[in-house]
Design a protein around this motif. Structure first.
Motif, PDB file in Angstrom:
ATOM      1  N   ALA B  48       0.987  -1.087  -0.184  1.00  0.00           N
ATOM      2  CA  ALA B  48      -0.262  -0.035  -0.303  1.00  0.00           C
ATOM      3  C   ALA B  48       0.820   1.303  -0.101  1.00  0.00           C
ATOM      4  O   ALA B  48       1.646   1.528   0.912  1.00  0.00           O
ATOM      5  CB  ALA B  48      -0.856   0.026   1.351  1.00  0.00           C
ATOM      6  N   THR B  49       0.803   1.857  -0.935  1.00  0.00           N
ATOM      7  CA  THR B  49       1.526   3.365  -1.132  1.00  0.00           C
ATOM      8  C   THR B  49       0.586   4.510  -1.669  1.00  0.00           C
ATOM      9  O   THR B  49      -0.493   4.392  -2.339  1.00  0.00           O
ATOM     10  CB  THR B  49       2.867   3.044  -2.154  1.00  0.00           C
ATOM     11  OG1 THR B  49       2.512   3.133  -3.313  1.00  0.00           O
ATOM     12  CG2 THR B  49       3.752   2.076  -1.532  1.00  0.00           C
ATOM     13  N   GLU B  60      -0.182  16.179   1.004  1.00  0.00           N
ATOM     14  CA  GLU B  60       0.937  16.586   1.953  1.00  0.00           C
ATOM     15  C   GLU B  60       1.363  15.104   2.849  1.00  0.00           C
ATOM     16  O   GLU B  60       2.303  15.083   3.589  1.00  0.00           O
ATOM     17  CB  GLU B  60       1.038  17.824   2.564  1.00  0.00           C
ATOM     18  CG  GLU B  60       0.653  18.829   1.844  1.00  0.00           C
ATOM     19  CD  GLU B  60       1.906  18.973   0.877  1.00  0.00           C
ATOM     20  OE1 GLU B  60       3.137  18.910   1.269  1.00  0.00           O
ATOM     21  OE2 GLU B  60       1.751  19.431  -0.122  1.00  0.00           O
ATOM     22  N   TYR B  61      -0.043  14.591   3.218  1.00  0.00           N
ATOM     23  CA  TYR B  61       0.460  13.880   4.416  1.00  0.00           C
ATOM     24  C   TYR B  61      -0.616  12.384   4.236  1.00  0.00           C
ATOM     25  O   TYR B  61      -1.808  12.666   4.029  1.00  0.00           O
ATOM     26  CB  TYR B  61      -0.106  14.561   5.663  1.00  0.00           C
ATOM     27  CG  TYR B  61      -0.034  13.637   7.009  1.00  0.00           C
ATOM     28  CD1 TYR B  61       1.277  13.687   7.714  1.00  0.00           C
ATOM     29  CD2 TYR B  61      -0.886  12.723   7.401  1.00  0.00           C
ATOM     30  CE1 TYR B  61       1.395  13.041   8.927  1.00  0.00           C
ATOM     31  CE2 TYR B  61      -0.879  12.002   8.664  1.00  0.00           C
ATOM     32  CZ  TYR B  61       0.636  12.089   9.446  1.00  0.00           C
ATOM     33  OH  TYR B  61       0.629  11.537  10.730  1.00  0.00           O
ATOM     34  N   LEU B  62      -0.110  11.372   4.369  1.00  0.00           N
ATOM     35  CA  LEU B  62      -0.820  10.164   3.785  1.00  0.00           C
ATOM     36  C   LEU B  62      -1.551   9.487   4.697  1.00  0.00           C
ATOM     37  O   LEU B  62      -0.965   8.971   5.795  1.00  0.00           O
ATOM     38  CB  LEU B  62       0.138   9.283   2.941  1.00  0.00           C
ATOM     39  CG  LEU B  62      -0.363   8.041   2.404  1.00  0.00           C
ATOM     40  CD1 LEU B  62      -1.437   8.157   1.355  1.00  0.00           C
ATOM     41  CD2 LEU B  62       0.613   7.083   1.513  1.00  0.00           C
ATOM     42  N   TYR B  64      -3.723   6.316   4.800  1.00  0.00           N
ATOM     43  CA  TYR B  64      -4.270   5.491   3.684  1.00  0.00           C
ATOM     44  C   TYR B  64      -5.509   5.364   3.482  1.00  0.00           C
ATOM     45  O   TYR B  64      -6.275   5.276   2.510  1.00  0.00           O
ATOM     46  CB  TYR B  64      -3.269   4.112   3.861  1.00  0.00           C
ATOM     47  CG  TYR B  64      -3.615   3.237   2.559  1.00  0.00           C
ATOM     48  CD1 TYR B  64      -2.730   3.517   1.318  1.00  0.00           C
ATOM     49  CD2 TYR B  64      -4.548   2.257   2.328  1.00  0.00           C
ATOM     50  CE1 TYR B  64      -2.685   2.893   0.223  1.00  0.00           C
ATOM     51  CE2 TYR B  64      -4.689   1.222   1.197  1.00  0.00           C
ATOM     52  CZ  TYR B  64      -3.448   1.784   0.106  1.00  0.00           C
ATOM     53  OH  TYR B  64      -3.804   0.815  -0.955  1.00  0.00           O
ATOM     54  N   LEU B  66      -8.145   7.334   4.448  1.00  0.00           N
ATOM     55  CA  LEU B  66      -8.739   8.250   4.082  1.00  0.00           C
ATOM     56  C   LEU B  66      -8.800   8.720   2.667  1.00  0.00           C
ATOM     57  O   LEU B  66      -9.630   9.073   1.931  1.00  0.00           O
ATOM     58  CB  LEU B  66      -8.299   9.476   4.965  1.00  0.00           C
ATOM     59  CG  LEU B  66      -8.547   9.627   6.372  1.00  0.00           C
ATOM     60  CD1 LEU B  66      -8.161  10.781   7.052  1.00  0.00           C
ATOM     61  CD2 LEU B  66      -9.942   9.223   6.666  1.00  0.00           C
ATOM     62  N   ASP B 114      -5.246  -5.277   2.318  1.00  0.00           N
ATOM     63  CA  ASP B 114      -4.798  -3.925   2.803  1.00  0.00           C
ATOM     64  C   ASP B 114      -5.337  -2.887   1.460  1.00  0.00           C
ATOM     65  O   ASP B 114      -5.716  -1.756   1.892  1.00  0.00           O
ATOM     66  CB  ASP B 114      -3.234  -3.807   2.796  1.00  0.00           C
ATOM     67  CG  ASP B 114      -2.828  -4.606   4.262  1.00  0.00           C
ATOM     68  OD1 ASP B 114      -3.439  -5.213   4.792  1.00  0.00           O
ATOM     69  OD2 ASP B 114      -1.451  -4.636   4.206  1.00  0.00           O
ATOM     70  N   PHE B 117      -9.788  -4.012   0.232  1.00  0.00           N
ATOM     71  CA  PHE B 117     -10.881  -3.661   0.868  1.00  0.00           C
ATOM     72  C   PHE B 117     -10.800  -2.448   1.161  1.00  0.00           C
ATOM     73  O   PHE B 117     -10.575  -1.750   2.227  1.00  0.00           O
ATOM     74  CB  PHE B 117     -10.590  -4.662   2.220  1.00  0.00           C
ATOM     75  CG  PHE B 117     -11.188  -6.130   2.287  1.00  0.00           C
ATOM     76  CD1 PHE B 117     -11.374  -6.744   0.911  1.00  0.00           C
ATOM     77  CD2 PHE B 117     -11.639  -6.930   3.427  1.00  0.00           C
ATOM     78  CE1 PHE B 117     -12.156  -7.883   0.910  1.00  0.00           C
ATOM     79  CE2 PHE B 117     -12.001  -8.066   3.286  1.00  0.00           C
ATOM     80  CZ  PHE B 117     -12.243  -8.656   2.215  1.00  0.00           C
ATOM     81  N   TYR B 123     -16.248  -0.876   3.788  1.00  0.00           N
ATOM     82  CA  TYR B 123     -16.681  -0.268   5.314  1.00  0.00           C
ATOM     83  C   TYR B 123     -16.200   0.932   5.417  1.00  0.00           C
ATOM     84  O   TYR B 123     -15.963   1.584   4.414  1.00  0.00           O
ATOM     85  CB  TYR B 123     -15.536  -1.139   6.289  1.00  0.00           C
ATOM     86  CG  TYR B 123     -14.167  -0.685   6.346  1.00  0.00           C
ATOM     87  CD1 TYR B 123     -13.212  -0.946   5.415  1.00  0.00           C
ATOM     88  CD2 TYR B 123     -14.025   0.299   7.203  1.00  0.00           C
ATOM     89  CE1 TYR B 123     -12.000  -0.213   5.155  1.00  0.00           C
ATOM     90  CE2 TYR B 123     -12.508   0.854   7.379  1.00  0.00           C
ATOM     91  CZ  TYR B 123     -11.642   0.543   6.137  1.00  0.00           C
ATOM     92  OH  TYR B 123     -10.405   1.102   6.118  1.00  0.00           O
TER      93      TYR B 123
END
Lengths: 235, 235
Positions: B48-49, B60-62, B64, B66, B114, B117, B123
């Motif tokens: 996951a990236t 600016e800020y990860l 995942y 969201l 990861d 889903f 969800y």
């Protein structure tokens, strides 16, 4: 002590990254040696394949654990696995620093376990649990969770945290003989304030300062099982 | 039924591959549609990236989950994720077919969870467990283990199989609303004879033939928890 921190987060400014840096700085300040395996920064490959072995015991049919044993014996493990395995051999303490994804490790860290906990060195045959290959070393989880504290426990919506962590703490860490220290757990991390983050970092600092006094978690001893790994005193 | 088989084994002649093919053939023979996500054959990327999102809610800020929600809403998820998510949307039943590695999924399959889903569809908020996004669909594990049957259970050396599988069956599958059917489990697979393999395949055939009669496993209902997900009737 030699300390290996295995860190898995894709955001360098994340709370997990802050916990990783805090531990590295604090432990170095105490005179310990610290190495960080920053899996995202390294671009670590988590997928176990035939490419992990330069020589094969059976070139026709891949049984991964058997080829691990063979390649470890021959010194022909893939270079990226050998680097991480050498770090394990060097370490007295391994800290696994990661966010819980789906009640487990992010895939990039699960693949570090799959590929680097090499059969023939870390375990093999009955060299498991208190006879595991990494006996004498310690390990600890430092994790963040999205859920809140009251969502974990007996009767809680997500069940008990110890159950959630059992495949990791028992099935991976204790299995290879590591003495498992109590985990540090930060809840609700994506949603908390800066002040709450600072408070958690201070709690983690205290956790690390008291590390040498923390009693290890308890796991099976092979003394209680016979040669076929059946319980000596069945309930 | 539309059936998705998610399969993770690097050896095409493995017992896991045989179980995958048996299920696909049998279910097709019954008139069902079957699609196989063969993760090793596809070269599926489990990591996951930030590359998973063509647009960002916060560049600016990860965070995942969201960004999953944002990119799902925008239709800008990475193509390989969208393919697998579309298969989930299509499926009535998802079979996860894999060897247990370190008391869990191989990393390549953990990364499928990861990345695929996706928050915002599978969800999100309180759309979990019996209000999860995949409610109305079913799932089932088909797994192989290196250990023997007597090594799992109350007091057994590796503990209870249900505990080992809880992070998967409860934390991943039931969490997104999937109705979880009893798993099929083959023990000691790397070490058994050809005759024992055939016997296990026949047992799996019977398991699949009786699938519509198998009672689902039981997991939390949000009816038993309040708006903060605290138990309504604390023990």
């Amino acid at each position: 002590m030699n300390v290996l921190i295995v860190h898995a987060h894709h955001e360098p400014r994340s709370f997990n990254a802050a916990m990783k840096s805090l531990a590295a700085d604090l432990l170095r300040g105490q005179g310990h040696e610290v190495v960080v395996s920053d899996l995202y920064a390294q671009g670590f490959n988590p997928v176990a394949t035939a490419n992990d072995f330069a020589t094969r015991a059976d070139a026709e049919y891949l049984v991964y654990a058997l080829e691990q044993r063979h390649s470890h014996g021959q010194g022909t493990l893939a270079a990226d696995i050998q680097v991480e395995l050498d770090r394990i051999k060097w370490a007295d303490l391994i800290i696994f620093n990661f966010p819980i994804y789906w009640f487990g490790m992010p895939a990039i860290m699960k693949g570090w376990i799959d590929r680097v906990f090499v059969s023939g060195y870390c375990y093999g045959g009955k060299r498991i649990y208190d006879r595991g290959g990494l006996k004498g070393k310690k390990a600890m989880l430092c994790i963040s969770l999205g859920g809140q504290r009251h969502m974990f426990g007996p009767g809680a919506v997500h069940g008990e945290l110890a159950t959630l962590l059992q495949p990791i703490q028992r099935g991976m860490l204790a299995y290879v003989g590591l003495e498992v220290l109590p985990p540090f757990v930060a809840y609700h991390v994506p949603y908390i304030s800066e002040a709450e983050r600072r408070d958690y970092l201070e709690q983690y600092r205290q956790h690390l300062l008291g590390l040498h006094q923390l009693p290890a978690l308890e796991f099976p001893s092979l003394d209680d099982f016979d040669d076929a790994l059946r319980p000596r005193n069945a309930l």
